[in-house]
Design a protein around this motif. Structure first.
Motif, mmCIF file in Angstrom:
data_model
loop_
_atom_site.group_PDB
_atom_site.id
_atom_site.type_symbol
_atom_site.label_atom_id
_atom_site.label_comp_id
_atom_site.label_asym_id
_atom_site.label_seq_id
_atom_site.Cartn_x
_atom_site.Cartn_y
_atom_site.Cartn_z
ATOM 1 N N PRO A 1 0.824 -1.215 0.000
ATOM 2 C CA PRO A 1 0.000 0.000 0.000
ATOM 3 C C PRO A 1 0.855 1.262 0.000
ATOM 4 N N VAL A 2 0.408 2.246 -0.754
ATOM 5 C CA VAL A 2 1.070 3.545 -0.805
ATOM 6 C C VAL A 2 0.370 4.464 0.185
ATOM 7 N N LYS A 3 1.114 4.933 1.171
ATOM 8 C CA LYS A 3 0.537 5.759 2.226
ATOM 9 C C LYS A 3 0.075 7.100 1.664
ATOM 10 N N ASP A 4 -1.052 7.569 2.168
ATOM 11 C CA ASP A 4 -1.601 8.886 1.814
ATOM 12 C C ASP A 4 -2.040 8.968 0.359
ATOM 13 N N ALA A 5 -2.271 7.834 -0.282
ATOM 14 C CA ALA A 5 -2.768 7.835 -1.664
ATOM 15 C C ALA A 5 -4.199 7.305 -1.671
ATOM 16 N N GLY A 6 -5.079 8.032 -2.333
ATOM 17 C CA GLY A 6 -6.461 7.592 -2.437
ATOM 18 C C GLY A 6 -7.411 8.517 -1.710
ATOM 19 N N ALA A 7 -8.621 8.619 -2.243
ATOM 20 C CA ALA A 7 -9.674 9.442 -1.645
ATOM 21 C C ALA A 7 -11.020 8.868 -2.042
ATOM 22 N N GLY A 8 -12.023 9.131 -1.224
ATOM 23 C CA GLY A 8 -13.361 8.656 -1.543
ATOM 24 C C GLY A 8 -13.468 7.147 -1.653
ATOM 25 N N GLY A 9 -12.739 6.443 -0.799
ATOM 26 C CA GLY A 9 -12.746 4.986 -0.858
ATOM 27 C C GLY A 9 -11.679 4.401 -1.762
ATOM 28 N N GLY A 10 -10.939 5.261 -2.450
ATOM 29 C CA GLY A 10 -9.887 4.781 -3.337
ATOM 30 C C GLY A 10 -8.621 4.418 -2.575
ATOM 31 N N SER A 11 -7.798 3.573 -3.198
ATOM 32 C CA SER A 11 -6.536 3.154 -2.584
ATOM 33 C C SER A 11 -5.553 2.813 -3.685
ATOM 34 N N LEU A 12 -4.269 2.761 -3.319
ATOM 35 C CA LEU A 12 -3.230 2.454 -4.297
ATOM 36 C C LEU A 12 -2.230 1.479 -3.697
ATOM 37 N N ASP A 13 -2.019 0.357 -4.382
ATOM 38 C CA ASP A 13 -0.959 -0.603 -4.068
ATOM 39 C C ASP A 13 0.033 -0.601 -5.226
ATOM 40 N N ALA A 14 1.298 -0.836 -4.914
ATOM 41 C CA ALA A 14 2.340 -0.835 -5.949
ATOM 42 C C ALA A 14 3.232 -2.046 -5.784
ATOM 43 N N MET A 15 3.766 -2.545 -6.906
ATOM 44 C CA MET A 15 4.663 -3.697 -6.877
ATOM 45 C C MET A 15 5.553 -3.687 -8.104
ATOM 46 N N MET A 16 6.680 -4.409 -8.011
ATOM 47 C CA MET A 16 7.580 -4.578 -9.140
ATOM 48 C C MET A 16 7.730 -6.067 -9.432
ATOM 49 N N LEU A 17 7.661 -6.437 -10.688
ATOM 50 C CA LEU A 17 7.748 -7.842 -11.056
ATOM 51 C C LEU A 17 9.103 -8.434 -10.670
ATOM 52 N N ASP A 18 9.068 -9.526 -9.918
ATOM 53 C CA ASP A 18 10.247 -10.339 -9.645
ATOM 54 C C ASP A 18 10.094 -11.598 -10.495
ATOM 55 N N MET A 19 10.813 -11.640 -11.611
ATOM 56 C CA MET A 19 10.640 -12.716 -12.585
ATOM 57 C C MET A 19 10.861 -14.086 -11.950
ATOM 58 N N LYS A 20 11.958 -14.232 -11.224
ATOM 59 C CA LYS A 20 12.300 -15.522 -10.620
ATOM 60 C C LYS A 20 11.256 -15.931 -9.592
ATOM 61 N N ARG A 21 10.841 -15.011 -8.736
ATOM 62 C CA ARG A 21 9.868 -15.353 -7.693
ATOM 63 C C ARG A 21 8.527 -15.720 -8.304
ATOM 64 N N THR A 22 8.115 -15.028 -9.360
ATOM 65 C CA THR A 22 6.854 -15.351 -10.007
ATOM 66 C C THR A 22 6.887 -16.749 -10.605
ATOM 67 N N PHE A 23 7.998 -17.096 -11.257
ATOM 68 C CA PHE A 23 8.142 -18.439 -11.817
ATOM 69 C C PHE A 23 8.062 -19.481 -10.697
ATOM 70 N N ASP A 24 8.744 -19.216 -9.579
ATOM 71 C CA ASP A 24 8.696 -20.138 -8.440
ATOM 72 C C ASP A 24 7.264 -20.310 -7.933
ATOM 73 N N GLU A 25 6.519 -19.215 -7.862
ATOM 74 C CA GLU A 25 5.145 -19.275 -7.374
ATOM 75 C C GLU A 25 4.278 -20.141 -8.287
ATOM 76 N N VAL A 26 4.499 -20.025 -9.587
ATOM 77 C CA VAL A 26 3.739 -20.842 -10.535
ATOM 78 C C VAL A 26 4.026 -22.319 -10.309
ATOM 79 N N VAL A 27 5.293 -22.653 -10.166
ATOM 80 C CA VAL A 27 5.670 -24.051 -9.930
ATOM 81 C C VAL A 27 5.061 -24.552 -8.626
ATOM 82 N N GLU A 28 5.159 -23.771 -7.564
ATOM 83 C CA GLU A 28 4.649 -24.191 -6.252
ATOM 84 C C GLU A 28 3.132 -24.345 -6.257
ATOM 85 N N ALA A 29 2.444 -23.512 -7.064
ATOM 86 C CA ALA A 29 0.978 -23.553 -7.080
ATOM 87 C C ALA A 29 0.426 -24.683 -7.928
#
Length: 376
Positions: free
Chosen positions: A63-91
């Protein structure tokens, strides 16, 4: 951004045109207008985290602090290629199979650095985020109602459209299937020839490398179909009317040529194009054009007796003249794109006096993106 039926915005464009900043500004503006937003960056630069006031970005939406109004919100992330591949295998594999795959040296190389893996994992992550967003079901509050995706620079930004086919070609290739071929039935007829092939590969690659590849493919075989199915589902999601592609460019010939390529490619793939964002436009002063300013500077300097003030004014006029010429050149470049693609909507964002490095700067960019006066 205000249309609730728009669930995904994909920003694509060449490197150095402000694509990451545009993605963050769009996401922040949507959150400030009441939407629940997640922004995913695939650009390896860390500028997005700094602008959003986060110490780091990783594979988990934060979550991004102090971002959003009227019920809005903002989350941010950066793709971790290796971790995403691992998650697919594990799932999608049993715990035993997953452990076997994750510890395999060939998998380590494939998941970390193989060409096209980043783009494919971007599709996987987008599919995961969308599934998570709609998991609540009808009548329940969704975690996110808008996902903004920042893409890699240059033409690789559209490689995620080709990534499923490329990865399928790799995993379904004749050599890999040959490595899996059982030595029974009619296959026994080819055992001698296959032995010669593996013997040759052993000499070139080394026995351990070939063994690692065979072990990986045997363990990974059950996941092949799932990769393809999810990729096809995400591809269909990108073609859906709830997705909007934004091409981002700067008013330079090379960047606008890249923008033309993106627009044409998206059209070929039947992807919904929302429009073009032209960043860092030089705004004309509308007082004197470049030729008039240059002529005025020459007149000041040609006086019989010039003062220090005259020289200072002449220097400022020359700066003004150069700025006006840059603005005129940029306008010609943008108009050339418009002539070639008259149906593509356009938003022009003027260059700011300072770099964007915080939420206030992103808010200013978002205001410019949303202003009807900047459109074309």
């Amino acid at each position: 951004m205000d249309d609730p039926t728009t669930e995904i915005i994909v920003c694509c464009g060449s490197g150095g045109v402000g694509k990451t900043t545009t993605s963050a500004a769009l996401a922040l503006r949507a959150a400030e207008r009441g939407r629940r937003v997640c922004v995913l960056t695939i650009d390896p630069a860390r500028r997005l985290a700094q602008s959003l006031g986060l110490t780091e970005l990783d594979n988990v939406p934060r979550p991004v602090k102090d971002a959003g109004a009227g019920g809005g919100s903002l989350d941010a992330m950066m793709l971790d290629m290796k971790r995403t591949f691992d998650e697919v295998v594990e799932a999608h594999a049993s715990p035993e199979k997953a452990a076997q795959i994750l510890s395999n040296p060939f998998y380590e190389a494939l998941s970390s650095s193989f060409a096209g893996t980043q783009e494919y994992m971007a599709m996987e992550k987008l599919g995961q985020l969308h599934a998570e967003a709609v998991a609540g079901g009808p009548g329940q509050t969704r975690r996110w109602d808008l996902i903004v995706v920042d893409t890699p620079p240059s033409r690789s930004a559209l490689d995620f459209l080709d990534a499923p086919e490329r990865l399928s070609s790799l995993l379904d290739g004749r050599l890999i299937r040959l490595l899996l071929a059982p030595a029974k039935g009619p296959a026994r007829l080819f055992s001698a020839g296959f032995g010669m092939v593996t013997s040759a590969l052993n000499k070139v690659l080394g026995a351990q490398v070939l063994s690692d590849v065979q072990t990986f493919v045997a363990a990974f075989d059950t996941l092949f179909g799932g990769f393809r199915q999810r990729a096809e589902a995400t591809y269909a999601l990108l073609q859906n009317s709830g997705t909007a592609f934004l091409v981002v460019a700067s008013p330079e010939p090379d960047a606008m040529r890249e923008a033309s390529y993106f627009v044409e490619r998206l059209g070929q793939e039947a992807m919904p194009l929302a429009g073009l964002v032209v960043n860092r436009m030089t705004e004309p002063a509308l007082l004197l054009d470049g030729d008039e300013a240059h002529a005025a500077a020459r007149r000041l300097r040609s006086k019989a007796r010039t003062t220090a003030d005259d020289e200072a004014v002449a220097a400022l006029l020359e700066v003004h003249a150069r700025g006006e010429r840059v603005a005129e050149r940029e306008r010609r470049v943008v108009m050339g794109f418009t002539a070639a693609h008259p149906r593509v909507r356009r938003v022009e964002v003027p260059g700011l006096a300072t770099d964007v490095h915080d939420l206030d700067g992103l808010t200013a960019i978002g205001d410019l993106l949303g202003s009807p006066s900047t459109g074309g």
